[in-house]
Structure formats: structure tokens, C-alpha cells
Scaffold this motif. Sequence first.
Motif, PDB file in Angstrom:
ATOM      1  N   GLU A   2       0.853  -1.194   0.000  1.00  0.00           N
ATOM      2  CA  GLU A   2       0.000   0.000   0.000  1.00  0.00           C
ATOM      3  C   GLU A   2       0.888   1.244   0.000  1.00  0.00           C
ATOM      4  O   GLU A   2       1.988   1.230   0.556  1.00  0.00           O
ATOM      5  CB  GLU A   2      -0.894  -0.006   1.243  1.00  0.00           C
ATOM      6  N   ASN A   3       0.404   2.274  -0.663  1.00  0.00           N
ATOM      7  CA  ASN A   3       1.200   3.496  -0.655  1.00  0.00           C
ATOM      8  C   ASN A   3       0.858   4.347   0.572  1.00  0.00           C
ATOM      9  O   ASN A   3      -0.036   4.015   1.366  1.00  0.00           O
ATOM     10  CB  ASN A   3       1.019   4.282  -1.964  1.00  0.00           C
ATOM     11  N   ARG A   4       1.568   5.437   0.702  1.00  0.00           N
ATOM     12  CA  ARG A   4       1.434   6.271   1.893  1.00  0.00           C
ATOM     13  C   ARG A   4       0.002   6.805   2.064  1.00  0.00           C
ATOM     14  O   ARG A   4      -0.553   6.810   3.161  1.00  0.00           O
ATOM     15  CB  ARG A   4       2.426   7.437   1.783  1.00  0.00           C
ATOM     16  N   GLU A   5      -0.550   7.195   0.890  1.00  0.00           N
ATOM     17  CA  GLU A   5      -1.899   7.764   0.908  1.00  0.00           C
ATOM     18  C   GLU A   5      -2.916   6.748   1.432  1.00  0.00           C
ATOM     19  O   GLU A   5      -3.777   7.059   2.245  1.00  0.00           O
ATOM     20  CB  GLU A   5      -2.259   8.197  -0.507  1.00  0.00           C
ATOM     21  N   GLU A   6      -2.765   5.512   0.969  1.00  0.00           N
ATOM     22  CA  GLU A   6      -3.692   4.467   1.414  1.00  0.00           C
ATOM     23  C   GLU A   6      -3.571   4.215   2.919  1.00  0.00           C
ATOM     24  O   GLU A   6      -4.552   4.027   3.612  1.00  0.00           O
ATOM     25  CB  GLU A   6      -3.419   3.172   0.647  1.00  0.00           C
ATOM     26  N   ARG A   7      -2.316   4.220   3.372  1.00  0.00           N
ATOM     27  CA  ARG A   7      -2.086   4.005   4.811  1.00  0.00           C
ATOM     28  C   ARG A   7      -2.753   5.106   5.628  1.00  0.00           C
ATOM     29  O   ARG A   7      -3.370   4.872   6.642  1.00  0.00           O
ATOM     30  CB  ARG A   7      -0.586   3.975   5.100  1.00  0.00           C
ATOM     31  N   LEU A   8      -2.648   6.308   5.099  1.00  0.00           N
ATOM     32  CA  LEU A   8      -3.221   7.463   5.776  1.00  0.00           C
ATOM     33  C   LEU A   8      -4.744   7.338   5.861  1.00  0.00           C
ATOM     34  O   LEU A   8      -5.356   7.534   6.910  1.00  0.00           O
ATOM     35  CB  LEU A   8      -2.832   8.735   5.001  1.00  0.00           C
ATOM     36  N   ILE A   9      -5.359   6.982   4.730  1.00  0.00           N
ATOM     37  CA  ILE A   9      -6.814   6.826   4.708  1.00  0.00           C
ATOM     38  C   ILE A   9      -7.232   5.752   5.716  1.00  0.00           C
ATOM     39  O   ILE A   9      -8.167   5.917   6.485  1.00  0.00           O
ATOM     40  CB  ILE A   9      -7.293   6.449   3.285  1.00  0.00           C
ATOM     41  N   PHE A  10      -6.484   4.670   5.747  1.00  0.00           N
ATOM     42  CA  PHE A  10      -6.792   3.576   6.656  1.00  0.00           C
ATOM     43  C   PHE A  10      -6.692   4.047   8.106  1.00  0.00           C
ATOM     44  O   PHE A  10      -7.571   3.801   8.923  1.00  0.00           O
ATOM     45  CB  PHE A  10      -5.835   2.413   6.383  1.00  0.00           C
ATOM     46  N   ALA A  11      -5.619   4.800   8.365  1.00  0.00           N
ATOM     47  CA  ALA A  11      -5.420   5.308   9.728  1.00  0.00           C
ATOM     48  C   ALA A  11      -6.572   6.216  10.126  1.00  0.00           C
ATOM     49  O   ALA A  11      -7.090   6.137  11.229  1.00  0.00           O
ATOM     50  CB  ALA A  11      -4.105   6.065   9.810  1.00  0.00           C
ATOM     51  N   GLN A  12      -7.031   7.032   9.205  1.00  0.00           N
ATOM     52  CA  GLN A  12      -8.143   7.934   9.520  1.00  0.00           C
ATOM     53  C   GLN A  12      -9.413   7.135   9.785  1.00  0.00           C
ATOM     54  O   GLN A  12     -10.162   7.438  10.684  1.00  0.00           O
ATOM     55  CB  GLN A  12      -8.373   8.902   8.358  1.00  0.00           C
ATOM     56  N   LYS A  13      -9.637   6.110   8.974  1.00  0.00           N
ATOM     57  CA  LYS A  13     -10.847   5.301   9.145  1.00  0.00           C
ATOM     58  C   LYS A  13     -10.887   4.607  10.498  1.00  0.00           C
ATOM     59  O   LYS A  13     -11.943   4.341  11.035  1.00  0.00           O
ATOM     60  CB  LYS A  13     -10.912   4.252   8.035  1.00  0.00           C
ATOM     61  N   LYS A  14      -9.707   4.282  11.013  1.00  0.00           N
ATOM     62  CA  LYS A  14      -9.698   3.549  12.275  1.00  0.00           C
ATOM     63  C   LYS A  14     -10.037   4.415  13.482  1.00  0.00           C
ATOM     64  O   LYS A  14     -10.219   3.926  14.567  1.00  0.00           O
ATOM     65  CB  LYS A  14      -8.324   2.911  12.480  1.00  0.00           C
ATOM     66  N   LYS A  15     -10.104   5.696  13.268  1.00  0.00           N
ATOM     67  CA  LYS A  15     -10.344   6.609  14.382  1.00  0.00           C
ATOM     68  C   LYS A  15     -11.849   6.861  14.536  1.00  0.00           C
ATOM     69  O   LYS A  15     -12.401   7.727  13.872  1.00  0.00           O
ATOM     70  CB  LYS A  15      -9.653   7.930  14.070  1.00  0.00           C
ATOM     71  N   PRO A  16     -12.548   6.124  15.375  1.00  0.00           N
ATOM     72  CA  PRO A  16     -14.007   6.294  15.465  1.00  0.00           C
ATOM     73  C   PRO A  16     -14.386   7.450  16.375  1.00  0.00           C
ATOM     74  O   PRO A  16     -14.696   7.248  17.541  1.00  0.00           O
ATOM     75  CB  PRO A  16     -14.471   4.962  16.049  1.00  0.00           C
ATOM     76  N   MET A  17     -14.331   8.638  15.841  1.00  0.00           N
ATOM     77  CA  MET A  17     -14.626   9.782  16.695  1.00  0.00           C
ATOM     78  C   MET A  17     -15.668  10.680  16.060  1.00  0.00           C
ATOM     79  O   MET A  17     -15.644  10.901  14.866  1.00  0.00           O
ATOM     80  CB  MET A  17     -13.360  10.585  16.930  1.00  0.00           C
ATOM     81  N   LEU A  18     -16.571  11.204  16.893  1.00  0.00           N
ATOM     82  CA  LEU A  18     -17.590  12.107  16.373  1.00  0.00           C
ATOM     83  C   LEU A  18     -16.976  13.459  16.058  1.00  0.00           C
ATOM     84  O   LEU A  18     -16.150  13.948  16.809  1.00  0.00           O
ATOM     85  CB  LEU A  18     -18.692  12.305  17.420  1.00  0.00           C
ATOM     86  N   LYS A  19     -17.439  14.034  14.949  1.00  0.00           N
ATOM     87  CA  LYS A  19     -17.068  15.417  14.665  1.00  0.00           C
ATOM     88  C   LYS A  19     -17.601  16.249  15.828  1.00  0.00           C
ATOM     89  O   LYS A  19     -18.752  16.094  16.240  1.00  0.00           O
ATOM     90  CB  LYS A  19     -17.747  15.907  13.374  1.00  0.00           C
ATOM     91  N   GLN A  20     -16.757  17.136  16.340  1.00  0.00           N
ATOM     92  CA  GLN A  20     -17.182  17.882  17.520  1.00  0.00           C
ATOM     93  C   GLN A  20     -18.130  19.021  17.148  1.00  0.00           C
ATOM     94  O   GLN A  20     -17.774  19.931  16.439  1.00  0.00           O
ATOM     95  CB  GLN A  20     -15.952  18.399  18.259  1.00  0.00           C
ATOM     96  N   LYS A  21     -19.387  18.926  17.610  1.00  0.00           N
ATOM     97  CA  LYS A  21     -20.360  19.975  17.296  1.00  0.00           C
ATOM     98  C   LYS A  21     -20.660  20.838  18.507  1.00  0.00           C
ATOM     99  O   LYS A  21     -21.517  21.702  18.458  1.00  0.00           O
ATOM    100  CB  LYS A  21     -21.653  19.343  16.769  1.00  0.00           C
ATOM    101  N   ILE A  22     -19.998  20.537  19.610  1.00  0.00           N
ATOM    102  CA  ILE A  22     -20.199  21.324  20.827  1.00  0.00           C
ATOM    103  C   ILE A  22     -18.834  21.900  21.217  1.00  0.00           C
ATOM    104  O   ILE A  22     -17.859  21.159  21.315  1.00  0.00           O
ATOM    105  CB  ILE A  22     -20.777  20.439  21.948  1.00  0.00           C
ATOM    106  N   SER A  23     -18.767  23.201  21.396  1.00  0.00           N
ATOM    107  CA  SER A  23     -17.470  23.852  21.602  1.00  0.00           C
ATOM    108  C   SER A  23     -16.938  23.571  23.005  1.00  0.00           C
ATOM    109  O   SER A  23     -17.705  23.295  23.937  1.00  0.00           O
ATOM    110  CB  SER A  23     -17.610  25.359  21.406  1.00  0.00           C
TER     111      SER A  23
END
Length: 361
Positions: A2-23
Motif C-alpha cells: 500500500e502506498n502512503r496515501e492508502e495508509r493514511l486513509i486507513f489510519a483515519q478510518k480507524k479513528k471512530p470519533m464524532l465530529k465535535q459539534k459542541i465547543s
Amino acid sequence: MENREERLIFAQKKKPMLKQKISPQEVAAVKKIFVTCKNVVIVCHTSPDGDAIGSSLGLYEYLKRKGKNVSVIVPNYFPDFLHWMKDADKIIMFERQKSLSYSLLKMADLICCLDFNDMRRIDELGGAIGKMRCKRILIDHHLDPDKSKFDFILSRPELSSTSELVFRLLDAMGEKDVLTFAAAEDLYAGMATDTGFFSFNSNDPDLFVIISELLKKGIDKDLINRRIQNNYSPDRLRLIGYVLYEKLEVYPELHASLFAIRKEELTQFHYLKGDMEGIVNMPLQIKGHKLSICLREDTEKPLIRVSTRSVDDFPCNELCAQFFNGGGHKNAAGGTLECSMDEAIEITRKALEAWSEQLKA
Ligand SMILES: [Mn+2]
């Protein structure tokens, strides 16, 4: 490899976090309020629905676990299909338990107002709360909250439900793990009922991340869906049949329909509160339909209750503000008319006429 970009996408996908909508500021403010309070009263809107009760009991569970004295007060009756929730039997009905309600309100150092945006939405209970000297906070997803009545407002009209907002708040506070099984059930029920079991207002991917978190708490969503949806009497089914067969007026060129049901007709089907729930959604099953309007004569007061549902961009809230002394969400709104049913039907036909350009398009 896998190339660097793919690794990066995979790493991002593994992070199960809600987008913060409350400051962070909002989180800090709520934390401060919750830490300092001892006696809390939670209230929700008149004729509470699944989201009102679900978010209230969800927050109640959380605050109880944090060692607070908490009560939930609702203005009036809430439907039978929500009574399975843990501690639903402890909910105080203001209409029937006024002296108890007043003494709890007087003792409270914090009142949390959930799933409504204006004290007028909760009738006499709103007046009572207005007189109390304690802190009042609002946690809600309706448009344009009345800012003058609250010490702190957490308003997110873009969210599916107040239950979703309560979950997001606890998540943002780092308190997600404190959620009990019962709270998970309550919040799931609130999100499910406010989105028609995830058939509208529910395209935010985070919603399903939240459901996944609630499922990890062990809730059985299929069972909850059944408890809510399959809880009707034979009379209710026959009433649906009657409305659709006898009462539905369809305006094909307007992609709209209306039905009006009178008190005598409801009595014929041994009407119980809640029996008309959701019937207004059914005409939207007609191909290309944009708007459904239900007129129902109140069984207690001399008025006509109006419910409207739409799809896509048709603004039910504007229609209801203009013709039915009401408001609400874009795709689901309501109001009341103080007139005879015949007059109400006339007003509704005029409303359809006034909006015919948008409906025909
Ligand atoms: Mn709601």
C-alpha cells in the motif's frame, strides 16, 4: 504494498470519533452547571413524544449516576408506547400532580428544559418555571429558541433529535462511558422516533456511529422498535383504514393531500390519545407526494389540531406559521385553529392554493 496515501486513509478510518459539534466553552459551561447543582428537575414539551421522554430519561439516568437528586416533570400525558422505559413510572405529570411538581421546582437548583424552545410550548408549567429563581438551561433542536428565559442554551437545529444532542454532549464531556444501559435505550428510542426509524432527517453518518455506541451498551434495537411500533389496539388499525379509505382527499396535481377527522368519528373507534400518531405520514407513501395535512378535532378542547408532513424542500413550518398559528421543523410541523371543522377545511384548501406553485413544481 500500500502506498502512503492508502495508509493514511486507513489510519483515519480507524479513528471512530464524532465530529465535535459542541465547543469546549459550551462543554465547560455545562460541566460547571452540572458539578454545582444538587437538585435537578428535567422538563420536556407538552404531549411528550419519544424524543422528549427519551432525552429526558437519558439525561436523568446520567445525572442520577453522578449522584444528583433528579426528577422528570412532563406537562401532561405521554403515550403508552413509551412506558417500557426504565423509571417511566417515576415521571411526574404536572397536570395531575401540581403540588408535588411545585415543591420539586421550588427545591431545584437546576431546571433542564429538553426538546422545546419556548416556555409557551409547555403551557402552565412554563409559567411555573419562569417564576423559579434557580438556573435554567435549554438543550434542544428546534429553530429559534427564546433566549430570554434561559441561563444557558445548547441549541442544535441541524441535529436529528434532542436525544442525539444529549449523547453528543456527554461524549464531548468525556462522559460517554457513564451512560447506563437504560440511558442507551432511552436515547436510541428518542433518535429513532424523531427520524421515523431513520427514514428522514438521518443522513448524518455520525448518527450511526452513535447507534453503534448504544448497541455496544447492549441495547436490543429491534426489540425497542417493536415496543414502540407494535403497540396498538385493533381500533387504531381500523381507524387508519377508515381515514385512508373514507377521509383522504388527494390533490394529484398539487402532490398533496388532506384529511379531517371529527370527534364523533374518533369516538366511533374508541379513540385513545396517541391513536392518531403517525397517520399523517402515510399519504407521503403516494408516489411523488410532497405534503400531507391532518386536521383533527380535539377531544377535550374546542379546537382543531393541525399536523403537516412534507418531503424535500417543502417548508411545513412556514405553512403552519402562515395559516395554522404554529410552526416546527421543515418537514414536520403543526398548529391549531379555533374554528369549526368546516372552516378549518376551508383554511386548509386556501393554504394549498397559496402554496400551489411550490407544490406543483
Ligand atoms: Mn425532538
